[in-house]
Write a protein that holds these residues in place. Structure first.
Motif, short mmCIF file in Angstrom:
data_model
loop_
_atom_site.label_atom_id
_atom_site.label_comp_id
_atom_site.label_asym_id
_atom_site.label_seq_id
_atom_site.Cartn_x
_atom_site.Cartn_y
_atom_site.Cartn_z
N ASP A 164 0.82 -1.21 0.00
CA ASP A 164 0.00 0.00 0.00
C ASP A 164 0.85 1.26 0.00
O ASP A 164 0.35 2.37 -0.23
CB ASP A 164 -0.94 0.00 1.20
CG ASP A 164 -0.20 -0.09 2.53
OD1 ASP A 164 0.96 -0.54 2.53
OD2 ASP A 164 -0.79 0.28 3.55
N ASP A 183 -5.75 -4.05 -5.51
CA ASP A 183 -6.22 -3.12 -4.47
C ASP A 183 -5.15 -2.89 -3.41
O ASP A 183 -5.42 -2.94 -2.20
CB ASP A 183 -7.51 -3.65 -3.82
CG ASP A 183 -8.65 -3.79 -4.82
OD1 ASP A 183 -8.72 -2.96 -5.73
OD2 ASP A 183 -9.43 -4.74 -4.68
N HIS A 184 -3.91 -2.67 -3.88
CA HIS A 184 -2.79 -2.38 -2.99
C HIS A 184 -2.46 -3.56 -2.06
O HIS A 184 -1.89 -3.36 -0.99
CB HIS A 184 -3.04 -1.12 -2.17
CG HIS A 184 -3.34 0.08 -3.00
ND1 HIS A 184 -2.40 0.69 -3.81
CD2 HIS A 184 -4.49 0.78 -3.18
CE1 HIS A 184 -2.95 1.71 -4.43
NE2 HIS A 184 -4.21 1.79 -4.06
N ARG A 185 -2.82 -4.76 -2.46
CA ARG A 185 -2.50 -5.97 -1.70
C ARG A 185 -1.89 -6.99 -2.66
O ARG A 185 -2.28 -7.06 -3.82
CB ARG A 185 -3.75 -6.58 -1.04
CG ARG A 185 -4.36 -5.72 0.05
CD ARG A 185 -5.76 -6.23 0.38
NE ARG A 185 -5.74 -7.59 0.88
CZ ARG A 185 -5.81 -7.92 2.16
NH1 ARG A 185 -5.91 -6.97 3.07
NH2 ARG A 185 -5.79 -9.17 2.55
#
Length: 332
Positions: A164, A183-185
């Protein structure tokens, strides 16, 4: 620890009685058993493990005695994590053309390292499991149905991951496109993951867990192999062997190829996952040398070039501090 009685008949001079006594005297709390005809006694592994109340299991076997799927099935029947079972082809890896005492001393070290690895193992979660059908290799299993074989793969701890904040080092390192940024994962695609472990060494945040191939397990093996109070074999060198090259190494040994008694093999998923600090720590811990056995240009993870760069870095560093540069080298 279960040792196959077949090991005494391979002509390598292994003194199994001495091994059993040494294991129980030197590495308590531990129980060691000599098992006759392990391949022909269905359920014997599960029975002995259950009777001993074992939390971990180490098997010293002869080549081709049991397939991994069969061993893991018996481990599960005994209530053990199948990925926590350490299988040591002792017939191949302890093989020498030397005197019996030397062969037995070498086997002591290899078994103590296997026990250390088993004790350092942490339980796997479902995110670490990849399932495939095993290929039968033992005579008995040729007449049975195929069994599930479990393979360990890495998993990402989201609470530690810094994707993230823009980090994508593990994603960029993976040669199999098994890591995806969503999603930043970071997520692991089990279908594409080969368990090479390259992401583990690439992560700067210690956010990747890899049971059965963790840093703690590797360190435990190296410490056991180099412990000067552990056995009498000297000198000792650490031989890192790429997992994919093990069949070729064992086939060469069966053809009569021998390497020096002091080289002690440590199997890793891919030598490209090892940083130069691992090699230098071995030397600092007393290793007389560090060798790498790779898949060369056949590497499925395309890491031979990277491993060569790391060896070259270590050799130059050693030369600059006045040490022999050949303390770290490739071994054919």
């Amino acid at each position: 620890v279960l040792l196959s009685e077949r090991l005494a008949n391979l002509g390598f001079g292994l003194d199994l009685a001495t091994l059993l006594e040494w294991l129980q005297d030197t590495l308590p709390p531990l129980r060691a058993h000599l098992v006759p005809n392990l391949a022909g006694r269905s359920g014997e592994i599960a029975r002995l493990a259950a009777e001993a109340g074992a939390e971990r299991l180490v098997l010293g076997l002869a080549a081709g005695e049991l397939d991994v799927g069969e061993i893991q099935t018996q481990a599960r029947k005994a209530g053990l994590d199948p990925l926590g079972v350490v299988i040591l082809n002792l017939g191949a890896q302890a093989a020498l053309l030397g005197p019996q005492p030397t062969t037995t001393e070498r086997a002591k070290l290899l078994l103590s390292a296997a026990v250390a690895k088993a004790r350092a193992f942490t339980e796997c979660g479902p995110e670490h499991l990849k399932v495939s059908l095993s290929v039968a290799v033992s005579r008995r299993s040729l007449f049975t149905l195929a069994m599930n074989e479990y393979h360990a793969i890495p998993a990402v701890l989201p609470e530690r991951c810094v994707a993230d904040r823009g980090c994508r080092r593990c994603v960029d390192m993976c040669p199999h496109d098994a890591l995806q940024l969503k999603d930043h994962r970071v997520e692991v695609d089990k279908a594409h993951c080969t368990g090479c472990g390259l992401c583990l060494s690439a992560c700067p945040a210690d956010a990747i867990t890899f049971p059965s191939n963790s840093v703690a397990e590797l360190d435990a093996q190296i410490a056991a192999l180099l412990d000067p109070t552990n056995g009498e074999l000297v000198p000792r060198g650490i031989l890192f062997v790429c997992r994919a090259s093990i069949p070729a190494l064992e086939a060469a040994i069966e053809r009569g190829v021998r390497y020096d008694a002091g080289w002690l093999p440590v199997v890793v998923p891919c030598v490209g996952s090892l940083s130069p600090t691992v090699f230098l720590r071995c030397l600092a811990a007393g290793a007389a040398g560090v060798g790498l056995v790779t898949c060369e240009d056949r590497c499925p993870s395309q890491q031979h070039g990277i491993a060569a760069e790391r060896v070259a870095f270590c050799r130059e560093l050693l030369q600059r501090i006045g040490a022999p540069s050949n303390l770290v080298r490739f071994c054919p």
